[in-house]
Design an enzyme around this catalytic site. Sequence first.
Site, PDB file in Angstrom:
ATOM      1  N   SER A   1     -42.805  61.409  19.542  1.00  0.00           N
ATOM      2  CA  SER A   1     -43.582  60.179  19.346  1.00  0.00           C
ATOM      3  C   SER A   1     -43.861  59.544  20.697  1.00  0.00           C
ATOM      4  CB  SER A   1     -42.806  59.189  18.473  1.00  0.00           C
ATOM      5  OG  SER A   1     -43.460  57.935  18.454  1.00  0.00           O
TER       6      SER A   1
ATOM      7  N   TYR B   1     -35.179  55.138  16.444  1.00  0.00           N
ATOM      8  CA  TYR B   1     -36.196  56.158  16.177  1.00  0.00           C
ATOM      9  C   TYR B   1     -36.577  56.875  17.463  1.00  0.00           C
ATOM     10  CZ  TYR B   1     -40.635  58.215  14.652  1.00  0.00           C
ATOM     11  OH  TYR B   1     -41.655  59.081  14.370  1.00  0.00           O
TER      12      TYR B   1
END
Length: 249
Positions: A144, A157
């Site tokens: 990401s 995350y």
Amino acid sequence: MSEQPSTSPRVAIVTGGSRGIGRESAERLAREGCAVVVNYAGNAAEADKAVAAIAEAGGQAVAFRADVAEEAEVAALFDLAEKTFGGVDVVVHAAGVMTLAPLADLDLDALDRMHRTNIRGTFVVDQQAARRLRTGGAIINFSSSVLALALPGYTAYAATKGAVEAMTLILARELRGRDVTVNAVAPGPTATALFLDGKDEETIARMAAQPPLERLGTPEDIASVVAFLAGPSGRWVNGQVLRANGGIA
């Protein structure tokens, strides 16, 4: 690429293939000529829709439920691909979970769930892929762009995706001599349920305005990158993280 009859398609496994980027990647790879195994965790109805869409477009696909963090279930997923289509050439590991909160406030159960799916799941899927992919294969993980953005609330995350990038780069080197590429795609803000869930319109609009291209990414944008890495044009890209984010970072 291993020697195969011209009538034999390449075979792709797409985890998290029932929705979002995973589903769009599955459908795009099918259009590129791959037979596809659509993996899902719990939503059989959406997985069946993905298979039906591929079939209606003239492609080949089957759905298979497996928890990506469970070794036996992932092994069964690869077994199915081999028995149904003859082997595995491409693995797109798009399955993932995300819970957002500042580090001080995050429930540790949520941390453990992200660790289990995003880190252990990547390890388990990549392990089977490393053992089973045919010559000329491609492993495509998902990171990401939040690693570069360092946005508050994404601590846990982003940490899981940092682990994915480390695994990706090292595995590419461990597979020396196999003619199998290993890369990761790191999307920026992309209009999927995973991204949009829990965000108000103001937050979404602000994030959409940040890239120089002034919009959110789409699943189709990311699937195009996946198709490039999975196909012949991407063979010289190996051990890399492609940040598909419209220039946001």
